[in-house]
Write an enzyme that holds these catalytic residues in place. Sequence first.
Site, mmCIF file in Angstrom:
data_model
loop_
_atom_site.group_PDB
_atom_site.id
_atom_site.type_symbol
_atom_site.label_atom_id
_atom_site.label_comp_id
_atom_site.label_asym_id
_atom_site.label_seq_id
_atom_site.Cartn_x
_atom_site.Cartn_y
_atom_site.Cartn_z
ATOM 1 N N LEU A 169 107.131 10.687 -31.840
ATOM 2 C CA LEU A 169 105.597 10.388 -31.838
ATOM 3 C C LEU A 169 104.952 11.499 -30.740
ATOM 4 C CD1 LEU A 169 103.685 8.049 -32.455
ATOM 5 C CD2 LEU A 169 103.832 7.421 -29.922
ATOM 6 N N HIS A 194 102.394 -3.806 -53.515
ATOM 7 C CA HIS A 194 102.902 -2.698 -52.697
ATOM 8 C C HIS A 194 101.657 -1.728 -52.638
ATOM 9 C CE1 HIS A 194 106.527 -4.485 -52.772
ATOM 10 N NE2 HIS A 194 107.420 -3.328 -51.967
ATOM 11 N N TYR A 218 98.573 1.208 -34.594
ATOM 12 C CA TYR A 218 98.105 0.785 -33.221
ATOM 13 C C TYR A 218 98.126 1.778 -31.979
ATOM 14 C CZ TYR A 218 102.912 0.643 -31.561
ATOM 15 O OH TYR A 218 104.202 1.154 -31.168
ATOM 16 N N LYS A 233 101.939 6.336 -35.530
ATOM 17 C CA LYS A 233 102.399 5.179 -34.717
ATOM 18 C C LYS A 233 101.993 3.464 -35.372
ATOM 19 C CE LYS A 233 101.508 3.848 -29.904
ATOM 20 N NZ LYS A 233 102.801 3.954 -29.264
ATOM 21 N N ARG A 283 94.528 9.791 -31.262
ATOM 22 C CA ARG A 283 95.690 9.702 -31.943
ATOM 23 C C ARG A 283 95.671 8.559 -32.974
ATOM 24 N NH1 ARG A 283 100.944 8.566 -28.430
ATOM 25 N NH2 ARG A 283 99.933 6.528 -28.027
ATOM 26 N N GLU A 341 113.908 10.530 -29.336
ATOM 27 C CA GLU A 341 112.953 9.807 -28.461
ATOM 28 C C GLU A 341 113.538 8.396 -28.225
ATOM 29 O OE1 GLU A 341 108.965 9.591 -29.956
ATOM 30 O OE2 GLU A 341 109.788 8.740 -31.972
ATOM 31 N N ARG A 356 99.101 -10.033 -53.566
ATOM 32 C CA ARG A 356 100.166 -9.315 -52.736
ATOM 33 C C ARG A 356 100.722 -8.166 -53.883
ATOM 34 N NH1 ARG A 356 105.500 -8.398 -52.559
ATOM 35 N NH2 ARG A 356 106.336 -7.573 -50.650
#
Lengths: 283, 283
Positions: free
Chosen positions: B202, B102, B31, B146, B50, B178, B100
């Site tokens: 990041l 992995h 995101y 991110k 990014r 951070e 589903r």
Amino acid sequence: MMVFYNGKILDLENVAVSPFDRAFQFGDGVYEVVRYYPKIFFEYESHLDRLKCSLKKIEISFTAFENIESVLYELIQKNNLVDQLSIAYIQISRGNQFPRRHFYNENLDPSIFICVEKYPARVDEMKNGVRVGLEEDIRWMRCDIKTTSLLPNVLSKQRAIKNGLTEIIWHRNGLITEGTQTNVCFIKNSELITPPLSNLILPGITREIVLRLCKKLGFRYTERDIKLTELNHFDEMFLLSTTTEITPVIEFDGNIINDRVPGPICKLLQSEYQKLYIVLKKN
Amino acid sequence: MMVFYNGKILDLENVAVSPFDRAFQFGDGVYEVVRYYPKIFFEYESHLDRLKCSLKKIEISFTAFENIESVLYELIQKNNLVDQLSIAYIQISRGNQFPRRHFYNENLDPSIFICVEKYPARVDEMKNGVRVGLEEDIRWMRCDIKTTSLLPNVLSKQRAIKNGLTEIIWHRNGLITEGTQTNVCFIKNSELITPPLSNLILPGITREIVLRLCKKLGFRYTERDIKLTELNHFDEMFLLSTTTEITPVIEFDGNIINDRVPGPICKLLQSEYQKLYIVLKKN
């Protein structure tokens, strides 16, 4: 396909998860996978206990546990899986929150999603064994919580599949931890050795059952740190999980184990494990 | 509220995320949050770069970047935010996968969700400073991506808020990394010091802009490891992020910084930062 979402059994097409569900935006949820051996959900209470534990550890205040088990059986029925080896997936997320913020409102209504799926036994893998790889464990330090923030597991598993392997086993600081979806055991001189419970591994239900079986059968077993330097000294190795049960490893990080032949203790434990659910089915 | 989901601008109520979206089940998404200073999205290209970088690092093969920027402006308009300080949230997940597993199918269609939100400047925090806590960094080792697998960030942020703090700054192996949503800088003898880019932090866009400003203004700055043992030797400390811009810290882990008075370099950088988007708005 009929699934359960927040109190209702619905067709999957009619489930509308909000993009503000915190599992979607933050991986802020927990889950369980439970095995259905016709006609029982195996070790349901253990999975429920672990689910409660995961919820508590990340402070999701879900409480409507009473009807989950009946929903599982209802889904099996509605999806015509009564006589099929299957699994159920149960996911609880912290709920919808708008606007999006990292911190959460403590009054959110958690959301619950449950589905079932036909899932045959991996007969070939369980009989003939699998090849697994070795990677550094770069996950966070709370691997004891079964959360949906699973990206590290996804990426390692993908590398396994790409390389023709079934699973990746991780090591951290020179010690074996676990696999992306499995716990791991080794056999040396007829003794079963597996990493101890800690924040670094999931408290596996199959792992717990296998240790119980060892006790019952009079096998020696130890929960202790396993160094990378010990790896070529083991007689047998196997993976443990709800879906793979007890699966022998015949090649680990390129090293052949026991001439690629699943070992005798693995086989014995497999058959003892199978008896557990066969006995249950007869009752 | 109008949002964008997989090619369409819709009312939020009409967005139906599948429970098999991999962001929902695996935190398998990335995101960006972009600041809207009426009437421009600030540093949009940097955020886009990014985003591309994050996608590449986890091998999500999303390619429809061309129209994202116009969607952002369209959402601002449709939500009557043209003259409001706002943010846009852009999330791309690997897509829906059933059953589903992995590991992922490499042919999945990634899904994209975008929304905008009125988000006023945190004037008080930016003017008077904030109190922040210190915790051990227990995240995974790819904090440069991110991703939406954000549970560790959520849990630390929640502890901050519960304790009346604005943010948690993490340390790993004795070194500052951070915050849960911010990069961090310190000032010592008029020199700006910030941890170097690595897999542990990041690559913040505000961080990059501030370093550029230092260069332009002739301030000394160093990207280097910051030891926990140095913490009580600093003259100033501030947080950097898209939403908080440059926010002074007046108390860190119980220690008072510069008598709780935001320092002169922080203030100067704040005003220089503001000039960047004010200039853009005039053009």
